[in-house]
Design a protein around this motif. Sequence first.
Motif, PDB file in Angstrom:
ATOM      1  N   GLY A 237      27.627  39.505  33.453  1.00 37.45           N
ATOM      2  CA  GLY A 237      28.943  39.409  32.825  1.00 37.45           C
ATOM      3  C   GLY A 237      29.987  40.207  33.566  1.00 37.45           C
ATOM      4  N   GLY A 238      29.619  41.420  33.990  1.00 35.91           N
ATOM      5  CA  GLY A 238      30.559  42.240  34.748  1.00 35.91           C
ATOM      6  C   GLY A 238      30.923  41.614  36.075  1.00 35.91           C
ATOM      7  N   ALA A 239      29.934  41.011  36.740  1.00 35.07           N
ATOM      8  CA  ALA A 239      30.203  40.354  38.019  1.00 35.07           C
ATOM      9  C   ALA A 239      31.131  39.158  37.842  1.00 35.07           C
ATOM     10  CB  ALA A 239      28.889  39.926  38.666  1.00 35.07           C
ATOM     11  N   LEU A 240      30.882  38.345  36.820  1.00 36.10           N
ATOM     12  CA  LEU A 240      31.756  37.203  36.561  1.00 36.10           C
ATOM     13  C   LEU A 240      33.174  37.665  36.239  1.00 36.10           C
ATOM     14  CD1 LEU A 240      29.399  34.908  34.432  1.00 36.10           C
ATOM     15  CD2 LEU A 240      30.160  34.537  36.786  1.00 36.10           C
ATOM     16  N   SER A 241      33.289  38.736  35.462  1.00 36.95           N
ATOM     17  CA  SER A 241      34.608  39.270  35.130  1.00 36.95           C
ATOM     18  C   SER A 241      35.347  39.701  36.391  1.00 36.95           C
ATOM     19  CB  SER A 241      34.471  40.462  34.176  1.00 36.95           C
ATOM     20  OG  SER A 241      33.872  40.093  32.966  1.00 36.95           O
ATOM     21  N   ALA A 242      34.634  40.394  37.285  1.00 33.54           N
ATOM     22  CA  ALA A 242      35.258  40.869  38.523  1.00 33.54           C
ATOM     23  C   ALA A 242      35.722  39.699  39.382  1.00 33.54           C
ATOM     24  CB  ALA A 242      34.282  41.750  39.295  1.00 33.54           C
ATOM     25  N   VAL A 243      34.899  38.653  39.475  1.00 35.99           N
ATOM     26  CA  VAL A 243      35.260  37.482  40.283  1.00 35.99           C
ATOM     27  C   VAL A 243      36.522  36.817  39.734  1.00 35.99           C
ATOM     28  CG1 VAL A 243      34.542  35.152  40.902  1.00 35.99           C
ATOM     29  CG2 VAL A 243      32.940  37.050  41.157  1.00 35.99           C
ATOM     30  N   VAL A 244      36.571  36.635  38.417  1.00 35.26           N
ATOM     31  CA  VAL A 244      37.724  35.975  37.802  1.00 35.26           C
ATOM     32  C   VAL A 244      38.998  36.793  38.005  1.00 35.26           C
ATOM     33  CG1 VAL A 244      38.736  35.234  35.617  1.00 35.26           C
ATOM     34  CG2 VAL A 244      36.342  34.716  36.120  1.00 35.26           C
ATOM     35  N   LEU A 245      38.919  38.108  37.776  1.00 34.52           N
ATOM     36  CA  LEU A 245      40.099  38.954  37.923  1.00 34.52           C
ATOM     37  C   LEU A 245      40.545  39.024  39.376  1.00 34.52           C
ATOM     38  CD1 LEU A 245      39.250  41.854  35.436  1.00 34.52           C
ATOM     39  CD2 LEU A 245      40.841  39.962  35.104  1.00 34.52           C
TER      40      LEU A 245
END
Length: 479
Positions: free
Chosen positions: A329-337
């Motif tokens: 989840g943290g990785a996906l959040s970082a990619v999106v931001l």
Amino acid sequence: MAQPVNPWLAGLLALTLLRLGATVLLPLSPDEAYYWVWGRTLQPGYLDHPPMVALWIAAGTFIGGDGPAGIRLLGPLGLAAASLALADAGDRLMPEHRPGRWAALLLNAMPVTNAGAVLMTPDTPLFVFWCCTIWAVARLHASGRGNWWFTVGLFAGCALLSKYTAVLLGAGLVLWLLAEPSARRWWRDWRLYAGGLLAVLVFSPVLVWNAAHGWASFAKQGGRAGAGADFGFRYLGELLAGQLGLASPILLILCAVGSWAAAMAWVRRRDAGAGLIATLVFPAALLFLWQALGSRVQGNWPAILYPGASLAAAAFTALRWQRIGAWLGGALSAVVLLQAGLAPLALPRSADPTLARLGGWPDLARQVNEARLQAGASFIAAEEYGLAAELALHLPPGVPVVAIGDRWDLFNLPAPPDGQGGVMLRSLRRGEGPSLWPGAAPIGEIIRSRSGVEAECYRLLRVETPAGEQPMALLPRPR
């Protein structure tokens, strides 16, 4: 001897600082620009939502100015407070599991939470006050002290003052009070009713505003409720797919499994804390699923389920999978931001929602102002409220921005003077139907883009004030 640094608190502080940095990096969305207009014209109510987001933006811009940092300032700070509240609530509701910190970690790893922390919409204060209400109920349950009902009422009222879906918070709490044997005693305590009255009093400005404006906001939002007539599974598939992205796949599954386990713990072991979580998750989840059988459920609406569901996931699922889910989840959040702020990938609009909402606004404002100067026009106008608000934020100082449409009749904003010529921008996505501005004459087209990738195409039209029967408003400009 110095006390060791608490790694959990240090991590939350670091995350909050990163989110504050992201608020500056990410361009403002049209909805945020529109809510900025609210913050400059404070009222007890608005057509779309209650006024809490306007109050947050007004406070933030008073401190940080009329830019992204000021508009979004209270988002990261509010989510940090909500994380602390949820962590304490989890440990008090289920002391045998003490899931609080892990629940806060899981919640903060979700893309939907990170988006809510750096993009200022009504969901942001709703999310914060939802978590704070859970915390107050947890303190009430753990201590048995009825005075906590006043705190519950205050936070629940603030949640209602943020977004109308907060009514689901009250519904879940009432269900718990009815179904949980250990909680039924509160029905005989006057402080329960005093807390409810306090929530209504906090929310009362919205009631007064709606009564004075033909119940406009209630009618608009109430029209979205219900499953609709288009029965089928199309919207249900959209809802589930959207939640897989917004919560991340593993965390969504853990939340579902954990919530079911919490309900079973309530039924089989009479675990009152788990029962509270179940009543805050399942009724609202079933309502969204039912509505998705006949109409679209916006992806952000179910975000209110995740504070309670994260508590359940942290208490009743395997720690190994929680760690994997948090990393993913943290990785996906970082990619999106990262994509939203820097756009390292030149993706088309159909594959990149950040392009559609965030890309190219300053350059668009520059192009439109050049067209205004070439046409010898005095103002720039738009029919779409978000587009008009973006122009108001990004155009050079002194350029008047006119918004047209019936919603502006509900604002305390001045109308532009008669007899002036302007240039209006109209998205081609709206088709070739009649303009809200009678007599508008096409003079060209402009493309909004980011790094050479088209986000949207607009038609330029020559217009003159007044615009017939449609209300118009002169939007505020940055100070």
